[in-house]
Design an enzyme around this catalytic site. Structure first.
Site, short mmCIF file in Angstrom:
data_model
loop_
_atom_site.label_atom_id
_atom_site.label_comp_id
_atom_site.label_asym_id
_atom_site.label_seq_id
_atom_site.Cartn_x
_atom_site.Cartn_y
_atom_site.Cartn_z
N GLY A 1 0.94 -1.08 -0.03
CA GLY A 1 -0.03 -0.13 0.22
C GLY A 1 0.85 1.00 0.10
N MET B 1 4.84 2.57 1.36
CA MET B 1 6.41 2.54 2.02
C MET B 1 6.88 3.89 2.66
SD MET B 1 8.63 0.46 2.94
CE MET B 1 10.00 0.97 4.02
N GLU B 2 7.28 3.86 3.85
CA GLU B 2 7.74 5.16 4.42
C GLU B 2 8.99 5.49 4.32
OE1 GLU B 2 7.05 1.99 5.62
OE2 GLU B 2 8.52 1.66 7.50
N HIS C 1 -0.58 6.67 7.73
CA HIS C 1 0.19 5.63 8.16
C HIS C 1 1.66 5.73 7.86
CE1 HIS C 1 1.11 1.37 9.16
NE2 HIS C 1 1.87 1.56 8.38
N GLU C 2 1.86 6.10 6.55
CA GLU C 2 3.22 6.31 6.05
C GLU C 2 3.79 7.39 6.69
OE1 GLU C 2 4.30 3.91 4.98
OE2 GLU C 2 2.28 2.74 4.33
N HIS D 1 5.23 6.66 10.25
CA HIS D 1 6.17 6.24 10.36
C HIS D 1 7.51 7.39 10.33
CE1 HIS D 1 5.83 1.95 10.03
NE2 HIS D 1 5.29 2.20 8.92
N GLU E 1 5.55 -1.16 13.33
CA GLU E 1 4.25 -1.04 13.03
C GLU E 1 2.92 -0.86 13.76
OE1 GLU E 1 3.86 -0.73 9.92
OE2 GLU E 1 5.73 -1.26 8.82
N ASP F 1 9.90 -11.67 5.50
CA ASP F 1 8.79 -11.58 4.56
C ASP F 1 7.71 -12.73 4.68
OD1 ASP F 1 9.87 -9.24 3.55
OD2 ASP F 1 10.00 -10.25 1.68
N TYR G 1 0.71 -5.39 13.44
CA TYR G 1 0.24 -4.05 13.12
C TYR G 1 -1.04 -3.86 14.08
CZ TYR G 1 2.22 -3.43 8.50
OH TYR G 1 3.10 -3.29 7.40
N LYS H 1 -1.94 -7.13 -0.90
CA LYS H 1 -3.09 -7.35 -0.06
C LYS H 1 -4.41 -7.44 -0.70
CE LYS H 1 -5.64 -4.23 3.11
NZ LYS H 1 -5.90 -2.82 3.48
#
Ligand code: BES
Ligand code: ZN
Length: 618
Positions: A283, A285-286, A310-311, A314, A333, A388, A396, A571
């Site tokens: 979705g 990446m920070e 969310h990002e 971070h 997370e 991974d 989360y 996702k």
């Protein structure tokens, strides 16, 4: 009074001791951290679309810690090492012998460089493989504009080693600068100080003066345009997506302000977004100063912008205070998910924040049913495993839930102050669960008569499932949906749902609640009333198609196929492939569709789906 001075001395020592214990090894890296650590990286690389590779050199500036050490062990994966030079500190460079160890299935190959003295700098000349796990190379036809190629990186968790030889562990932080050359018409951006006015003549130049862990190293190149959104935020994306993206994410600056009010200053200068092609496997990446974002959250009504929250979050939890190893991913997370929800509350109101909590908890409880117990702990056991493979909603949503319990028990005011001090006190440090326990314990749960006990916290960290003392979140908005859902399942008419006015959150909750044995006719009714097949909202589409596969609802097949081919965000497609793989008929259909979808997927996504469908690449 002697005991008092001893006590004071002990206290003083406790306070003045370094806040974070330095670790010597990370289970996912070949580096010997007690001997030498990278302090600064200079990258001089060319982006070669024809050969699908980055090539040039990485210059590593080193801090030596152990006097006897004469070797430098680095992480690599599918890198071709051409030669290595070591500097003597007086401007002379000398060839240094090196060796690549055999390939480890999850961690790649250890690169050992032998040095005659403790060189202050080492240069590794190399190029990447077209199959580098941390890069995706897109042909022009796979882009929106269809004219120029595109390339982007995704380093978390241990993929930086597939495009830069380095100590690929979040326990080490370094600053970096870079000079990157690319073909005419291609703009290069990095997780650094991007300059929208740069032309690329003589190479794009970058500098990242804040020390970051390797998983936050990031680069992208393509036909990128830029549009400002606020004084310190803007968006980069392909020209054809620029206006829609800038409109969708126009609340970004408000989110930064809201987060600063809660948790202190944003310490990274600018905060820009890079909207990638839909094959981006996550979705978001920070990447510092430049979050990488899937285009599937451009819904047209800002209903999926919590991803930006969310990002952005971070920038405090993760980028500023970083998990020292991937066992402690929850430190990144959970705090981020918690902060994300606080941003949503501040910007969009408490109703929406609560609704997202309820949806998240519902999905977590579903997901946990299928997870091995060991992967249900907040503190993960990864020994020898690719991080991974243990990825799930646990670090989360379970951790977010624990933090919300702490907030409830100790009160928001007190809890907010502790979180803020946690960020301030550990800024630019890598920390583990032990530091969390020491810090939060002292301020909260280790105190006599504490409102939540250490034993309760341990249950969240080291036990499977959700502790029985957990309070589920409540949302009046979604309670109405529960009632509607019940009536609909019992045979009620889709038209009476009055769902035209539902928000995305209400739809997600409704679709999540559909039973596995729902009849296809009920989906047809919904579809006729609300046109769900082919919806532009990727989150709604995904859940509707999942229900559609289960109910064998044929009319959505063409749209499902387009979704699976068009969207590489894990996702939004992995659960669909998993569901399809359950029956022989669906599986053979899936394999046909996958033959078309696979070339457009990111290497990480290919690996996941290959395993689900038993697909063997030739
Ligand atoms: N840092 C993660 C993505 C990630 C985690 C990549 C672990 C590789 C390994 C990112 O911040 C994230 O959590 N993305 C989520 C966003 C969502 C929870 C709002 C995603 O991609 O779905
Ligand atoms: Zn995250």
């Amino acid at each position: 009074m002697r005991w008092l001075s001893v006590l004071l001395a002990m206290l003083w020592l406790g306070l003045s001791a370094p806040a974070v214990a330095e670790i010597s090894r990370d289970e996912h890296s070949f580096a010997h951290l007690d001997e030498v650590r990278i302090r600064h990286v200079f990258l001089d690389l060319d982006v070669d679309f024809e050969r699908k590779r980055l090539s040039g050199f990485a210059e590593l500036q080193l801090d030596w810690h152990k006097p006897a050490a004469r070797t430098l062990d680095l992480d690599t994966r599918e890198l071709t090492i051409e030669r290595v030079l070591a500097s003597d500190g007086q401007g002379h460079w000398k060839q240094a012998p090196f060796a690549l160890a055999p390939k480890h299935p999850a961690f790649g190959r250890q690169l050992t460089i032998r040095l005659s003295q403790q060189a202050p700098k080492v240069r590794v000349y190399y190029h990447t493989s077209p199959r580098a796990s941390g890069l995706q190379w897109l042909e022009p036809v796979q882009t929106l504009g269809k004219k120029l190629p595109f390339m982007f990186s995704q380093a978390q968790a241990i993929h930086a080693r597939s495009f830069v030889p380095l100590q690929d562990t979040p326990a080490v932080r370094f600053t970096y600068d870079a000079r990157i050359t690319a073909p005419a018409g291609i703009r290069v951006v990095m997780s650094a100080n991007n300059d929208p006015a740069a032309t690329g003549q003589g190479g794009y130049r970058f500098n990242m003066p804040q020390a970051i862990p390797s998983y936050l190293l990031a680069i992208a190149a393509g036909d990128l345009a830029y549009k400002a959104m606020g004084p310190r935020s803007g968006v980069y994306t392909e020209p054809g997506r620029l206006d829609a993206a800038a409109k969708e994410f126009e609340d970004t600056e408000t989110m930064i302000d809201a987060t600063e009010k809660l948790y202190g200053p944003y310490r990274w200068g600018r905060y820009d977004l890079l909207i990638l092609p839909p094959s981006f496997p996550f979705g978001g990446m920070e990447n510092p100063r430049l979050s990488f974002i899937t285009p599937t959250v451009i819904a047209g009504d800002k209903s999926l912008t919590s991803l930006i929250a969310h990002e952005l979050a971070h920038s405090w939890s993760g980028n500023l205070v970083t998990n020292a190893s991937w066992r402690d991913l929850w430190l990144n997370e959970s705090f981020t998910s918690y902060v994300e929800n606080r941003i949503v509350e501040a910007v969009y109101g408490v109703e929406q924040a609560r609704a997202q909590q309820v949806v998240g908890q519902h999905e977590l409880l579903e997901e946990i049913k299928a997870l091995p117990e060991i992967d249900q702990h907040l503190v993960l056991t990864l020994a020898g495993r690719d991080p991974d493979d243990a990825f799930s909603g646990v670090p989360y949503t379970k951790g977010e839930w624990m933090l919300r319990m702490l907030e409830q028990r100790f009160g928001r005011e007190k809890f907010d102050a502790v979180i803020r001090d946690w960020f301030d006190g550990h800024a630019f440090q890598s920390v583990g669960t032990d530091e969390f326990l020491a810090f939060f314990g002292k301020r909260l749960f280790d105190q006599a008569g504490a409102a939540m006990t250490r034993a309760e916290v341990d249950e969240w960290l080291y036990r499977p499932g959700i502790p029985t003392h957990a309070q589920p979140s409540q949302s009046p908005l979604l309670e109405r949906i529960d009632a509607a859902l019940k009536a609909f399942i019992a045979g009620g008419d889709a038209a009476t749902l009055n769902a035209k006015v539902w928000t995305t959150g209400e739809w997600l909750h409704f679709l999540n609640g559909l039973p596995d044995d729902l009849k296809a006719e009920k989906l047809a009714e919904l579809d006729a009333q609300y046109k769900l097949t082919g919806t532009g909202n990727g989150e709604i589409a995904f859940r509707f198609y999942l229900a559609g596969i289960r109910a064998d609802y044929a009319p959505m097949r063409a749209a499902l196929k387009a979704h699976l081919i068009g969207i590489g965000r894990r996702k939004l497609m992995v659960p669909l492939w998993t569901e399809l793989a359950k029956t022989a008929g669906n599986k053979s259909w899936a394999l046909e569709v996958y033959a078309v979808a696979r070339p457009g997927y990111h290497p990480i996504a290919q690996g996941t789906v290959d395993a689900i469908l038993g697909y063997r690449p030739r």
